[in-house]
Design an enzyme around this catalytic site. Structure first.
Site, PDB file in Angstrom:
ATOM      1  CG  HIS A 119      -1.912  -1.082   1.239  1.00 17.76           C
ATOM      2  ND1 HIS A 119      -3.129  -1.007   0.617  1.00 17.76           N
ATOM      3  CD2 HIS A 119      -1.846  -2.322   1.785  1.00 17.76           C
ATOM      4  CE1 HIS A 119      -3.776  -2.144   0.792  1.00 17.76           C
ATOM      5  NE2 HIS A 119      -3.033  -2.959   1.481  1.00 17.76           N
ATOM      6  CG  ASP A 128      -0.461  -9.183   0.185  1.00 16.59           C
ATOM      7  OD1 ASP A 128       0.437  -8.367   0.465  1.00 16.59           O
ATOM      8  OD2 ASP A 128      -1.425  -8.909  -0.560  1.00 16.59           O
ATOM      9  CE1 TYR A 140      -5.283   1.181  -4.389  1.00 16.64           C
ATOM     10  CE2 TYR A 140      -4.206  -0.435  -5.783  1.00 16.64           C
ATOM     11  CZ  TYR A 140      -4.846  -0.106  -4.609  1.00 16.64           C
ATOM     12  OH  TYR A 140      -5.033  -1.064  -3.640  1.00 16.64           O
TER      13      TYR A 140
END
Lengths: 839, 278
Positions: free
Chosen positions: A134, A164, A394
């Site tokens: 992040h 993950d 994003y």
């Protein structure tokens, strides 16, 4: 100086930032004109549910000004004192050397000089670099943007991130119901309304949504779970820890041994099959392969019927509880909440986690997944939300300066060599490494089966490592090996670029100070990822797009990432290629004009006002997730990335057969003989669990390390000292803020441990010091200790076996991955011991 | 008349600490004369959040009690102050004057709720002001109330019958925290945690099934409650008094009834109550 107010956006909510004399004095949930907000209404029974006219931030966002002005910010370019690019490099001292301040000119000269040297000597593939999972919010500056664009220009070896958050769902559940475009998550459209109207019970299996919050939407959904309580919808929590959502909702708590969740799931299926309480029509018409699955459950394949008695023995749960759960589930309209976004959940990050995740989908399939009140819903997304107005996130290729078709020029990386994040240290220290899977396999199921080897023929091993961020000591697996990696002479040059000092920062040769999104302009929508989490903004009660205003000049000598890369690019003679002739402000404008926003608001008004709210239309029609599939219709949800949607196959799921697969066609086609991720799911005892002979005698406790409640992964911890006043996060003792480890009173008594003792958690991989919290909220035999400590504080810096005081519990977790062909991380298959720390 | 108050609904509080952090953000390094001086970087909790864990494995319960200043109508801090250093403003908020209160440590000691904090550097006691400065500028609620995601903190004018707080105070069962302090607090609570008794009924000859629908009675101190075990064989009696003796009786056709005496010094988890077939 008078006080000024600016609008900005964080990872967990939009904010109004008050600045006076160059310092932030206050951060509030963004203050907007109430007339701009049109709250939707959900009518369910005699209830009318509607959100308030404000935004609910995650707790730590209220500490933002401490984080921005923290003494932990990297203020200046730094050079390791015993690193000389023209002489001795001393890589063995990384992690223990001191640093000296240097000028930007000197830093940029060294970095660009090293990039040139390595490129000329070995080729671009000898350069590698990576970010953390992040970043700070805002699409212009986001890690997939400037960092990726710059690295592509250098023709580097990318490091693929293991998925993950999604592991068992990504590598397993996709082979039951598709949704690979969501990395194994099910669509979540309109499930808030569906649940409030139709559900009678929610089973939250490995899910603490009040803590994990659906990732980016702050606490918007906390109110929804209050509504679930008011509506009288029952809840059951399956978790080794009586988590914070369980505490809030006061549901039934069932705590199986870690690693045995798939066994419990099999037993539930056994009850439904033998008592004939599953949706036979649905199984007949909407699924394939049930017969093979049924044989396994009934014990016809392996002579072991998966009865509640059998599961009870494995799980350490009374058989009658499993039986009662199965009956309740079948007799009620039951939502399954298998993780923060529908799926996810720590149970998917353990040995053979694919099997549990697959069972989550298959159990709901047996109850008619898509029926009113029968969904897989995280309780954190799926509010009424307008989806016509496209705004880049994003996760959209179009939303990244590295890949957007709005750019004039896009650097393309010709290097085919790849690295795998989980095995990066092994690749450097002890190559070769190989794995299956192209990172976040969002394009197809086949991406999961692509084979990679490092080093790759025709390419160089990596010599230069450019790290943006520094969280891995607290978040990756078996993390001592990262210390060893950094100290390897094979890494001739290491750069670390970050806003704050983190766990890996002082393992670099050169440290570059980046500024935060509060120190530059940017553009973003709250919780809107796009791509593999399309319409993530349905986790918010309103769609909020923000012109993220610069609140301060970059502090100390920090610069924006974009500027740093532009300066290095300039020294490489590639400035124009990097910037595309655009300033950061030009990029913001480009993204704005590339969205649908100009249909609703002009650029000038957007900049002046600072935000735009996209409300739900009056004629909004809910399209609950998978209702179309249940009813045998074409997909009618706005699930943009579903490749079959809007084609003649729109009635199908993303599997080979188009149906839910109890027996997976995709696994049969690619890995038919894989007994660790079999064609039809199995319960496979963990390779580091309660039955692992030779290990469990030495390390009898199972470590549970979920995502933390008061930190956004590693963001905020360590840099926001107010959080140290919250005892759930850290507890101050003897002048230090310790990371808590929770254990049951029976276990504490045997070990002579009392509440507040400093304790050592350890196994063969390392030792971590924590502070003991003795509580009834943990299953005996399990120790709960959050992952994602941002503080790596080794008692002997530079030694890979150093005892860590900071709480980086991931030092203890295994390197071994989900299974032979599924390279996912497995922190929740970890055996440890605990003792009172006398030192 | 305006009489600002706060009603705190414990059932709605999820223990997120938004209120504590928003308060710290508002007041750290920010002076708001004449209402309050800046809080130090740590050590003061104008909004405390107290975690309450009750019961035992596998039936624990978790609650959180947010504790601001109680804005007492018979405030001991006002009584202990000299020279009008502590006073109640026209909206009912108790204010410690940051100038006049210098050196008056007695103000801190006077508060039985311990919500006043001594600032050694400034030599004054400090506490929650319901963000009086913020309200004075026309804002409608203190920072803690603004930050609360679930509506657990209800704030408004108790003297306005149309206000949410007035309506809820009239229609719901509210109580003071520690009423025995006799300070007449303006901050009141709904659903403060009491004591509970929980257990699981098991039929001796049918242990592979949960015993659903078994009648369970509780009697004591004038209370008579009845419930039935749920699908997991569990039962629970909530909202009981502390330090009280109760008798639990379990009855099911065909089985010998059982009785258990409990004393609620702590919450009681009876574990398994096994019924023998007659």
């Amino acid at each position: 100086m008078t006080e000024q107010v600016f609008n900005n956006l964080t990872n967990c909510g939009p904010v109004s930032v008050y600045v006076k004399d160059g310092e932030i004095v206050r951060v509030r949930p963004m203050v907007v004109d109430e007339k701009d907000l049109k709250p939707w209404v959900i009518e369910a029974g005699e209830h009318r549910f509607s959100p308030p006219k404000k935004f609910a931030l995650a707790p730590f966002v209220h500490g933002e000004r401490r984080r921005i002005h923290s003494e932990e910010r990297i203020g200046y370019p730094m050079k390791r004192v015993d690193f000389d690019p023209n002489g001795e490099r001393n890589p063995q001292n990384r992690g223990k050397s001191g640093y000296e301040r240097i000028s930007w000119d000197e830093a940029l000269d060294i970095v660009s000089g090293e990039i040139k040297r390595v490129k000329e000597t070995y080729g671009g593939s000898a350069i590698s670099g990576m970010t953390s999972s992040h970043h700070n919010w805002g699409i212009v500056g986001y890690k997939m943007g400037p960092f990726a664009r710059f690295m592509n220009m250098l023709e580097f070896t990318p490091v693929l991130d293991n998925p993950d958050s999604w592991e068992g769902w990504h590598w397993g559940a996709t082979h039951t119901y598709g949704f690979f475009w969501r990395l194994g998550m099910p669509e979540q459209y309109d499930l808030l309304e569906d649940t409030l109207k139709n559900a009678e019970m929610i089973v939250l299996w490995s899910n603490d949504p009040d803590t994990t919050r659906g990732t980016y939407s702050g606490q918007e959904s906390a109110l929804w779970r209050q509504w679930v309580k008011e509506k009288g919808i029952k809840t059951v929590f399956i978790d080794p820890f009586h988590n914070y959502t369980a505490g809030f909702m006061d549901g039934k708590w069932i705590a199986p041994r870690m690693g045995t969740d798939a066994a419990m799931a099999m037993a539930i299926a056994y009850v439904w099959i033998t008592e004939d309480t599953y949706d036979k029509d649905y199984v007949e018409n909407r699924t394939i392969g049930f017969d093979e699955f049924k044989k396994y459950v009934l014990g016809e394949t392996d002579s072991q019927p998966k009865t509640p008695e059998w599961a009870g023995e494995e799980c350490g749960v009374k058989p009658r509880i499993i039986r009662a759960l199965a009956r309740e589930w079948a007799s009620k309209r039951t939502v399954l909440s298998g993780g923060s976004r529908g799926g996810e959940g720590g149970a998917c990050r353990q040995a053979y986690g694919t099997e549990w995740a697959r069972m989550m989908v298959l159990l709901q399939a047996m109850q008619g997944l898509g029926k009113p009140g029968v969904s897989i819903w995280g309780t954190t997304m799926g509010a009424p939300s307008e989806t016509d107005t496209w705004v880049p996130g994003y996760g959209h290729l179009k939303g990244r300066v590295a890949t957007t078709d709005l750019a004039g020029y896009l650097p393309i990386n010709p290097t085919k060599q790849r690295l795998w994040r989980l095995t990066l240290p092994d690749a450097i220290l002890n190559p070769p490494v190989s794995w299956y899977g192209e990172g976040f396999c969002g394009q197809s199921l086949e991406q999961q089966f692509k084979h990679f080897e490092y080093p790759m023929e025709g390419y160089s091993e990596v010599k230069l490592f450019y790290r943006y961020g520094g969280s891995f000591m607290g978040t990756m697996s078996d993390t001592s090996k990262w210390v060893r990696m950094y100290q390897s002479p094979k890494l001739e040059f290491v750069v670390n670029q970050d806003c704050w000092y983190n766990s890996e920062t002082n393992m670099a040769d050169i440290i570059l100070p980046a500024c935060t999104n509060f120190e530059r302009n940017d553009f973003g929508e709250w919780a809107a990822v796009g791509g593999y989490t399309e319409h993530g903004s349905s986790g918010c009660n309103y769609r909020v797009v923000v012109y993220q205003q610069k609140c301060l000049e970059p502090l100390w000598e920090s610069k924006s990432d974009y500027q740093i890369f532009a300066l290095i690019a300039d020294r490489l003679g590639m400035e124009e290629q990097f910037t595309d002739g655009k300033t950061e402000e030009d990029w913001i404008k480009t993204f704005f004009h590339g969205s649908d926003l100009p249909k609703h608001i002009s650029w000038e008004d957007f900049v002046r006002k600072g935000y735009h709210i996209i409300n739900v239309n009056d004629d909004y029609k809910p399209t609950p997730s998978l209702r179309w599939f249940y009813e045998g219709r074409k997909c009618d949800t706005p699930d943009l990335q579903n490749p079959k949607r809007k084609t003649e196959k729109a009635g199908e799921l993303g599997t080979y057969s188009g149906k839910i697969e109890f027996s997976s066609e995709s696994l049969k086609a690619h890995f038919p003989d894989d007994d660790e991720r079999p064609v039809s799911p199995r319960y496979i005892p963990s390779w580091e669990g309660h039955r692992t002979e030779g290990l469990v005698e030495k390390y009898p406790f199972q470590l549970l390390s979920p995502h933390p409640r008061f930190s956004f992964h590693c963001h905020y911890d360590k840099h926001t000292d107010w959080l140290d006043d919250i005892p759930i996060h850290r507890i101050k003792k003897d002048g230090y803020a310790w990371w808590p480890a929770r254990l049951h009173p029976e276990d504490a008594a045997v070990k002579g441990i009392h509440n507040g003792d400093i304790v050592r958690l350890y196994n063969d991989r390392g030792s971590v010091l924590c502070i003991a919290v003795v509580t009834e909220r943990v299953r005996p035999g399990v120790i709960h200790c959050y992952a994602s400590s941002a503080k790596y504080d080794p008692l002997t810096p530079g030694k890979d076996d150093a005892v860590d005081m900071g709480g980086c519990i991931n030092i203890l977790t295994p390197s071994r991955m989900l299974s032979r062909n599924a390279p996912g991380m497995t922190p929740n298959s970890c055996l440890i011991d605990i003792e009172k720390w006398e030192g | 008349m305006t009489r600002l108050g706060m009603l705190i609904d414990i059932d709605r509080c999820n223990g997120c600490y938004n209120c504590f952090l928003a308060c710290r953000d508002e007041h750290y390094k920010n002076d708001y004369p004449p209402f309050s001086a800046a809080q130090p970087v740590s050590g003061q909790y104008w909004m405390q959040v107290r975690e309450v864990e009750r019961g035992s494995y596998p039936k624990p319960k978790l609650s959180y009690i947010p504790i601001p200043c109680m804005q007492c109508r018979e405030a001991p801090c006002i009584d202990a102050s000299k020279n009008g250093a502590v006073y109640r403003n026209e909206s009912g908020i108790v204010i410690i004057d940051p100038e006049k209160a210098k050196g008056q440590k007695d103000i801190v000691k006077a508060c039985p709720y311990r919500v006043i904090f001594w600032n050694e550097e400034k030599q004054i006691g400090q506490k929650c002001t319901f963000c009086a400065h913020h309200l004075d500028k026309g804002e409608k609620e203190p920072r803690c109330v603004e930050a609360c995601p679930t509506g657990a903190l209800i704030f408004g004018d108790l003297d306005d019958p149309q206000s949410d707080i007035a309506k809820q105070t009239a229609s719901r069962k509210t109580e003071a925290l520690h009423p025995e302090y006799d300070t007449n607090p303006t901050v009141r609570y709904i659903d403060l945690p009491k004591r509970f008794v929980a257990g699981e009924v098991v039929l001796k000859d049918k242990q592979d099934e949960c015993a659903r629908g078994v009648r369970v009675l509780l009697e004591g101190e004038g209370l008579r409650l009845e419930t039935a075990t749920d699908a997991f064989g569990d039962f629970e009696f909530e909202g009981l008094a502390r330090n009280t003796r109760y008798r639990i009786a379990v009855e099911y056709g065909g089985y010998t009834p059982q009785q258990v005496d409990v004393f609620t010094q702590k919450d009681v988890n009876l574990g398994e109550i096994v019924l023998e077939p007659r």
